[in-house]
Write a protein that holds these residues in place. Structure first.
Motif, mmCIF file in Angstrom:
data_model
loop_
_atom_site.group_PDB
_atom_site.id
_atom_site.type_symbol
_atom_site.label_atom_id
_atom_site.label_comp_id
_atom_site.label_asym_id
_atom_site.label_seq_id
_atom_site.Cartn_x
_atom_site.Cartn_y
_atom_site.Cartn_z
ATOM 1 N N SER A 1 72.522 15.259 35.864
ATOM 2 C CA SER A 1 71.505 15.957 35.077
ATOM 3 C C SER A 1 70.123 15.716 35.672
ATOM 4 O O SER A 1 69.839 14.642 36.229
ATOM 5 N N GLU A 2 69.241 16.706 35.566
ATOM 6 C CA GLU A 2 67.885 16.581 36.080
ATOM 7 C C GLU A 2 67.047 15.701 35.159
ATOM 8 O O GLU A 2 67.312 15.572 33.971
ATOM 9 N N GLY A 3 66.012 15.089 35.753
ATOM 10 C CA GLY A 3 65.085 14.294 34.969
ATOM 11 C C GLY A 3 65.467 12.844 34.792
ATOM 12 O O GLY A 3 64.750 12.087 34.135
ATOM 13 N N SER B 1 65.496 8.024 39.155
ATOM 14 C CA SER B 1 66.334 7.825 40.336
ATOM 15 C C SER B 1 66.505 6.353 40.699
ATOM 16 O O SER B 1 67.605 5.926 41.084
ATOM 17 N N LEU B 2 65.446 5.549 40.599
ATOM 18 C CA LEU B 2 65.563 4.143 40.979
ATOM 19 C C LEU B 2 66.449 3.374 39.995
ATOM 20 O O LEU B 2 67.309 2.581 40.399
ATOM 21 N N LEU B 3 66.241 3.601 38.713
ATOM 22 C CA LEU B 3 67.067 2.921 37.709
ATOM 23 C C LEU B 3 68.518 3.377 37.809
ATOM 24 O O LEU B 3 69.449 2.593 37.604
ATOM 25 N N LEU B 4 68.701 4.657 38.132
ATOM 26 C CA LEU B 4 70.061 5.174 38.308
ATOM 27 C C LEU B 4 70.738 4.499 39.507
ATOM 28 O O LEU B 4 71.929 4.171 39.463
ATOM 29 N N THR B 5 69.962 4.293 40.584
ATOM 30 C CA THR B 5 70.510 3.619 41.760
ATOM 31 C C THR B 5 70.831 2.164 41.457
ATOM 32 O O THR B 5 71.842 1.628 41.927
ATOM 33 N N THR C 1 62.957 4.762 28.968
ATOM 34 C CA THR C 1 63.459 5.691 27.956
ATOM 35 C C THR C 1 64.136 6.909 28.575
ATOM 36 O O THR C 1 64.936 7.578 27.920
ATOM 37 N N ALA C 2 63.814 7.197 29.855
ATOM 38 C CA ALA C 2 64.415 8.358 30.519
ATOM 39 C C ALA C 2 65.923 8.178 30.708
ATOM 40 O O ALA C 2 66.651 9.157 30.851
ATOM 41 N N MET C 3 66.400 6.927 30.673
ATOM 42 C CA MET C 3 67.836 6.690 30.811
ATOM 43 C C MET C 3 68.605 7.224 29.603
ATOM 44 O O MET C 3 69.818 7.444 29.685
ATOM 45 N N LEU D 1 80.052 9.012 33.980
ATOM 46 C CA LEU D 1 81.261 9.084 34.805
ATOM 47 C C LEU D 1 80.917 9.314 36.271
ATOM 48 O O LEU D 1 81.523 8.718 37.169
ATOM 49 N N LEU D 2 79.934 10.189 36.517
ATOM 50 C CA LEU D 2 79.535 10.472 37.894
ATOM 51 C C LEU D 2 78.917 9.243 38.553
ATOM 52 O O LEU D 2 79.215 8.935 39.714
#
Length: 314
Positions: free
Chosen positions: A31-33, A36-40, A212-214, A223-224
């Motif tokens: 999903s957009e938004g 990116s760093l926290l996702l990594t 909060t964006a998480m 899952l991805l």
């Protein structure tokens, strides 16, 4: 060094290229938004956890202070590359990023030569240059031959520093192995470098991105990210560490030339109408370089001989 080990390392790096190349469409499904760093950081945490069964199978192995410092430096290389990559994504053209990224194997070879962990051989740099030319040709084919997108400014300079950081990762791994600082087990090295990288990327994410964006994550995103963590990070870094134990850093990073080739095949599967002759030159160069790399042989591509290892320890 046994030839069987070298062949296994090459085959493992072929699998590495296939997984990395096939991961780009998966990343595009997120999903957009999302930060990116926290996702990594989340991805690296999942990857480190996926390594735990392999680590504990051989018994707990806590590195000493020097080992922790080196793992932290390796983690900093990972954090630096991914952090700069995300920062440059909206500031640098895809063609410029591709052209700079293909310098990584030659950078790894050059740094390895300085540290004495790359053998003196004229053939490997020639093979790396051939592969770099093929990868750039594939990038040009994907951009439609638009050379105006090839630029070099502040953003490109920052991304190049990230490429240097990425090239340092296998070099530091090999250097630490040669000096007996790092574990001889690939899973242990993978776990500690991912764990350290996770902490550093998370710290950067907390400082630069809203937590909060998480909350925007959907079940499919979880899952991805889990898939990317286990396979695109855990398995690929383990394969790279496994290859680093046998091959030179330049030979290991040379398999990054196959990533755009795999991405091209994925593009053909999704959009067969884009198939054309303009993809052939780059594909031929990359495949030729990989064949030459594979045929160079065990002793010529052995990361370091037993004599060199003893010299470095001394």
């Amino acid at each position: 060094m046994e030839n069987g080990n070298v062949t296994g390392a090459h085959l493992g790096m072929l699998l590495w290229a296939a997984i990395v190349g096939a991961s780009f469409p998966v990343v595009g499904m997120l999903s957009e938004g999302l930060p990116s760093l926290l996702l990594t950081a989340m991805r690296f945490a999942i990857a480190a956890l996926a390594m735990l069964p392999l680590v504990w199978r051989k018994g707990p192995e806590m590195p000493d202070i020097l080992g922790l410092l080196l793992y932290a430096f390796m983690g900093l290389c990972l954090a630096g590359f991914f952090g700069v990559m995300f920062w440059a994504a909206h500031r640098v053209s895809a063609l410029s990023m591709s052209a700079l990224f293909v310098s990584m194997p030659l950078l790894a070879y050059g740094i390895g030569r300085v540290l004495g962990i790359e053998p003196r051989a004229a053939r490997l740099p020639a093979v790396l240059a051939l592969g770099a030319g093929g990868a750039i040709a594939l990038a040009l084919a994907q951009s439609g031959g638009n050379l105006t997108a090839l630029q070099f400014g502040r953003g490109e300079g920052a991304f190049f520093l990230g490429c240097i950081a990425s090239a340092l990762y296998p070099v530091l791994s090999k250097w630490g192995l040669a000096r007996g600082i790092l574990s001889s087990d690939a899973a242990v090295r993978t776990f500690w470098s991912l764990a350290m990288g996770c902490v550093l990327i998370a710290l950067a994410g907390f400082a630069m991105e809203p937590l909060t964006a998480m909350a925007k994550m959907q079940p499919k995103d979880i899952l991805l990210v889990a898939y990317l963590g286990v396979f695109s990070s855990g398995v690929t870094f383990w394969l790279m560490q496994r290859g680093t134990g046998v091959l030179t850093p330049g030979a290991v990073t040379a398999y990054s030339y196959l990533v755009p080739f795999v991405s091209m095949l994925a593009l053909f599967a999704a959009r067969p109408e884009v198939i054309g002759w303009h993809w052939l030159p780059g594909s031929a160069l990359v495949i030729t370089a990989m064949i030459l790399l594979f045929r160079t042989g065990g002793r010529q591509l052995a990361a370091i001989s037993h004599a060199d290892a003893g010299r470095l320890r001394g």
